[in-house]
Motif scaffolding. Structure first.
Motif, mmCIF file in Angstrom:
data_model
loop_
_atom_site.group_PDB
_atom_site.id
_atom_site.type_symbol
_atom_site.label_atom_id
_atom_site.label_comp_id
_atom_site.label_asym_id
_atom_site.label_seq_id
_atom_site.Cartn_x
_atom_site.Cartn_y
_atom_site.Cartn_z
ATOM 1 N N LEU A 241 -6.039 -10.798 10.079
ATOM 2 C CA LEU A 241 -7.464 -10.486 10.184
ATOM 3 C C LEU A 241 -7.665 -9.047 10.643
ATOM 4 O O LEU A 241 -8.619 -8.388 10.254
ATOM 5 C CB LEU A 241 -8.138 -11.425 11.189
ATOM 6 N N ALA A 242 -6.754 -8.578 11.482
ATOM 7 C CA ALA A 242 -6.907 -7.227 12.014
ATOM 8 C C ALA A 242 -6.597 -6.186 10.935
ATOM 9 O O ALA A 242 -7.254 -5.152 10.858
ATOM 10 C CB ALA A 242 -6.005 -7.029 13.229
ATOM 11 N N TYR A 243 -5.578 -6.434 10.113
ATOM 12 C CA TYR A 243 -5.170 -5.470 9.089
ATOM 13 C C TYR A 243 -4.963 -6.154 7.745
ATOM 14 O O TYR A 243 -3.856 -6.125 7.199
ATOM 15 C CB TYR A 243 -3.875 -4.758 9.518
ATOM 16 N N PRO A 244 -6.021 -6.758 7.175
ATOM 17 C CA PRO A 244 -5.824 -7.515 5.928
ATOM 18 C C PRO A 244 -5.341 -6.654 4.755
ATOM 19 O O PRO A 244 -4.664 -7.146 3.867
ATOM 20 C CB PRO A 244 -7.203 -8.118 5.636
ATOM 21 N N GLU A 245 -5.672 -5.349 4.782
ATOM 22 C CA GLU A 245 -5.255 -4.488 3.670
ATOM 23 C C GLU A 245 -3.732 -4.340 3.609
ATOM 24 O O GLU A 245 -3.172 -3.994 2.579
ATOM 25 C CB GLU A 245 -5.922 -3.109 3.780
ATOM 26 N N GLU A 246 -3.062 -4.621 4.742
ATOM 27 C CA GLU A 246 -1.599 -4.541 4.782
ATOM 28 C C GLU A 246 -0.948 -5.624 3.919
ATOM 29 O O GLU A 246 0.274 -5.669 3.776
ATOM 30 C CB GLU A 246 -1.100 -4.681 6.224
ATOM 31 N N PHE A 247 -1.757 -6.550 3.396
ATOM 32 C CA PHE A 247 -1.211 -7.633 2.586
ATOM 33 C C PHE A 247 -1.743 -7.551 1.155
ATOM 34 O O PHE A 247 -1.701 -8.511 0.403
ATOM 35 C CB PHE A 247 -1.538 -8.992 3.237
ATOM 36 N N MET B 112 -2.256 3.906 -1.105
ATOM 37 C CA MET B 112 -2.083 4.608 0.166
ATOM 38 C C MET B 112 -0.698 5.257 0.237
ATOM 39 O O MET B 112 -0.559 6.388 0.705
ATOM 40 C CB MET B 112 -2.283 3.617 1.335
ATOM 41 N N GLY B 113 0.318 4.544 -0.255
ATOM 42 C CA GLY B 113 1.681 5.089 -0.273
ATOM 43 C C GLY B 113 1.751 6.362 -1.104
ATOM 44 O O GLY B 113 2.380 7.350 -0.713
ATOM 45 N N GLU B 114 1.073 6.334 -2.253
ATOM 46 C CA GLU B 114 1.065 7.499 -3.132
ATOM 47 C C GLU B 114 0.331 8.661 -2.455
ATOM 48 O O GLU B 114 0.758 9.812 -2.508
ATOM 49 C CB GLU B 114 0.353 7.100 -4.422
ATOM 50 N N MET B 115 -0.786 8.313 -1.799
ATOM 51 C CA MET B 115 -1.574 9.306 -1.085
ATOM 52 C C MET B 115 -0.723 10.028 -0.038
ATOM 53 O O MET B 115 -0.805 11.239 0.127
ATOM 54 C CB MET B 115 -2.721 8.554 -0.396
ATOM 55 N N LEU B 116 0.093 9.259 0.688
ATOM 56 C CA LEU B 116 0.916 9.848 1.737
ATOM 57 C C LEU B 116 2.200 10.461 1.173
ATOM 58 O O LEU B 116 3.025 10.966 1.920
ATOM 59 C CB LEU B 116 1.238 8.790 2.809
ATOM 60 N N GLY B 117 2.351 10.400 -0.152
ATOM 61 C CA GLY B 117 3.485 11.058 -0.808
ATOM 62 C C GLY B 117 4.809 10.320 -0.664
ATOM 63 O O GLY B 117 5.872 10.918 -0.812
ATOM 64 N N TYR B 118 4.791 9.027 -0.386
ATOM 65 C CA TYR B 118 6.045 8.281 -0.244
ATOM 66 C C TYR B 118 6.677 8.030 -1.615
ATOM 67 O O TYR B 118 5.949 7.835 -2.608
ATOM 68 C CB TYR B 118 5.792 6.920 0.433
ATOM 69 N N PRO B 119 8.026 8.002 -1.705
ATOM 70 C CA PRO B 119 8.670 7.725 -2.990
ATOM 71 C C PRO B 119 8.265 6.345 -3.532
ATOM 72 O O PRO B 119 8.108 5.393 -2.759
ATOM 73 C CB PRO B 119 10.165 7.739 -2.645
ATOM 74 N N GLY B 120 8.103 6.276 -4.873
ATOM 75 C CA GLY B 120 7.663 5.037 -5.507
ATOM 76 C C GLY B 120 8.554 3.843 -5.193
ATOM 77 O O GLY B 120 8.068 2.741 -4.941
ATOM 78 N N CYS B 121 9.902 4.065 -5.166
ATOM 79 C CA CYS B 121 10.825 2.946 -4.922
ATOM 80 C C CYS B 121 10.595 2.370 -3.522
ATOM 81 O O CYS B 121 10.654 1.148 -3.319
ATOM 82 C CB CYS B 121 12.272 3.401 -5.101
ATOM 83 N N CYS B 122 10.314 3.236 -2.563
ATOM 84 C CA CYS B 122 10.127 2.785 -1.174
ATOM 85 C C CYS B 122 8.791 2.044 -1.039
ATOM 86 O O CYS B 122 8.710 1.038 -0.335
ATOM 87 C CB CYS B 122 10.189 3.963 -0.215
ATOM 88 N N VAL B 123 7.773 2.557 -1.748
ATOM 89 C CA VAL B 123 6.460 1.902 -1.706
ATOM 90 C C VAL B 123 6.579 0.504 -2.320
ATOM 91 O O VAL B 123 6.083 -0.484 -1.765
ATOM 92 C CB VAL B 123 5.395 2.741 -2.455
ATOM 93 N N GLY C 180 -9.341 14.266 -0.654
ATOM 94 C CA GLY C 180 -10.433 13.737 0.161
ATOM 95 C C GLY C 180 -11.241 12.694 -0.596
ATOM 96 O O GLY C 180 -11.608 11.659 -0.047
ATOM 97 N N GLY C 181 -11.490 12.961 -1.876
ATOM 98 C CA GLY C 181 -12.239 12.022 -2.701
ATOM 99 C C GLY C 181 -11.508 10.695 -2.841
ATOM 100 O O GLY C 181 -12.105 9.619 -2.729
ATOM 101 N N ARG C 182 -10.194 10.783 -3.072
ATOM 102 C CA ARG C 182 -9.412 9.550 -3.220
ATOM 103 C C ARG C 182 -9.348 8.777 -1.908
ATOM 104 O O ARG C 182 -9.400 7.548 -1.877
ATOM 105 C CB ARG C 182 -7.999 9.874 -3.699
ATOM 106 N N LEU C 183 -9.237 9.521 -0.813
ATOM 107 C CA LEU C 183 -9.200 8.865 0.501
ATOM 108 C C LEU C 183 -10.496 8.107 0.765
ATOM 109 O O LEU C 183 -10.485 6.982 1.269
ATOM 110 C CB LEU C 183 -8.997 9.898 1.607
ATOM 111 N N LYS C 184 -11.603 8.744 0.370
ATOM 112 C CA LYS C 184 -12.900 8.120 0.569
ATOM 113 C C LYS C 184 -12.943 6.781 -0.175
ATOM 114 O O LYS C 184 -13.381 5.762 0.371
ATOM 115 C CB LYS C 184 -13.990 9.062 0.046
ATOM 116 N N GLY C 185 -12.438 6.795 -1.412
ATOM 117 C CA GLY C 185 -12.389 5.567 -2.207
ATOM 118 C C GLY C 185 -11.510 4.507 -1.552
ATOM 119 O O GLY C 185 -11.865 3.324 -1.489
ATOM 120 N N LEU C 186 -10.368 4.937 -1.038
ATOM 121 C CA LEU C 186 -9.442 4.001 -0.383
ATOM 122 C C LEU C 186 -10.069 3.350 0.853
ATOM 123 O O LEU C 186 -9.868 2.165 1.127
ATOM 124 C CB LEU C 186 -8.196 4.761 0.060
#
Ligand SMILES: [Zn+2]
Length: 294
Positions: free
Chosen positions: A164-170, A178-189, A134-140
């Motif tokens: 403009l709608a989703y600038p964090e996606e870039f 966020m990828g780490e937070m959701l537990g995705y494999p490092g290679c895929c992230v 939760g703490g890390r999510l808050k920071g994100l």
């Protein structure tokens, strides 16, 4: 209520989508994912009805705004539209039985929750067990606000609205965390980040890889172990092993849950195949409508 009865009740609840029950609630509850993300209202069964109710309520105001030409009046009108959109969202989505049902299941399964605003009529609900997540999510979420503020301040006319709608996606560092937070494999992230940073279309890459791999027979459906996830390759061993772990744990709990999970995985794969079309439709809608920043 014992665990078996609780799970039976969850699986029989019509107020939630099966994918949300299994991937977002159950896998976190069982410790197979540290955190899940549910997008509201898209991930609720009545998302379409909710969306069109909100659109209907906003339509007269949208038309009014398109007629305003004075820039200062336009800004004020957009600010008030955003407020009304949020009110409509609260009345239609957050007051719904489906939304309340989701929160009540999070409580029953002893999951923590964090809500994040994405746009006036879109929120993300994160479910997790450990307080530190939760703490890390808050920071994100804070850094997402900062990225957005920076991009809006330097926005140039003619800039793609999706940026403009989703600038964090870039933004690589944000995506990695966020990828780490959701537990995705490092290679895929890393594959995802590198595509986004080079402005390659991730969704098209993933759909093309899938089509090629299916012809060659070198793919593993379990690599598509959760929805909205893009494996680095259709046979990524790290992603597929996560899928296998989920499948085995669910099947141990109840063989029918294992079967259900297999159909969800097949659906996730199908979504990756269709994603470029979905995005194209979304872009057409966003680029065509009035500009409303969160
Ligand atoms: Zn991978």
């Amino acid at each position: 209520m014992d665990e078996t009865r609780l799970l039976q009740k969850l699986m029989g609840d019509p107020k939630l989508k099966t994918r949300v029950k299994v991937e977002n609630l159950l896998l976190v509850h069982l410790g197979l994912r540290q955190c899940s993300q549910t997008v509201l209202p898209v991930d609720l069964p009545n998302a379409e009805g909710m969306g069109s109710t909100i659109d209907r309520r906003m339509a007269p105001k949208m038309i009014q705004i398109q007629r305003v030409t004075d820039p200062r009046r336009k800004l004020a009108a957009i600010a008030s539209l955003k407020k009304e959109m949020r009110t409509a969202y609260d009345k239609v989505v957050r007051a719904s039985d489906q939304y309340k049902g989701l929160l009540s299941w999070a409580r029953d399964l002893r999951l923590r929750t964090r809500l994040a605003d994405v746009r006036p009529t879109v929120q993300e609900l994160y479910l997790f067990k450990e307080g530190r997540v939760g703490g890390r999510l808050k920071g994100l979420m804070k850094s997402r606000q900062k990225i957005r503020a920076r991009v809006y301040a330097s926005a140039k006319p003619g800039m793609e609205r999706i940026r403009l709608a989703y600038p964090e996606e870039f933004e690589g560092s944000w995506l990695r965390e966020m990828g780490e937070m959701l537990g995705y494999p490092g290679c895929c992230v890393e594959a995802y980040v590198s595509d986004r940073e080079r402005e390659f279309n991730v969704e098209e890459r993933a759909a093309r890889q899938l089509a090629e791999a299916e012809q060659l027979g070198n793919m593993d459906p379990l690599a598509y172990y959760v929805g909205y996830f893009f494996p680095c390759t259709p046979d990524c061993e790290q992603a597929a092993s996560r899928g296998r772990e989920c499948l085995e744990s669910l099947a141990d709990l109840d063989p029918s849950l294992g079967e259900l999970y297999s159909t969800l995985v097949a659906g996730n794969l199908e979504n990756v195949r269709l994603q470029p079309e979905v995005i194209a439709r979304y872009r057409a809608r966003v680029e065509g409508g009035p500009e409303v920043r969160p």
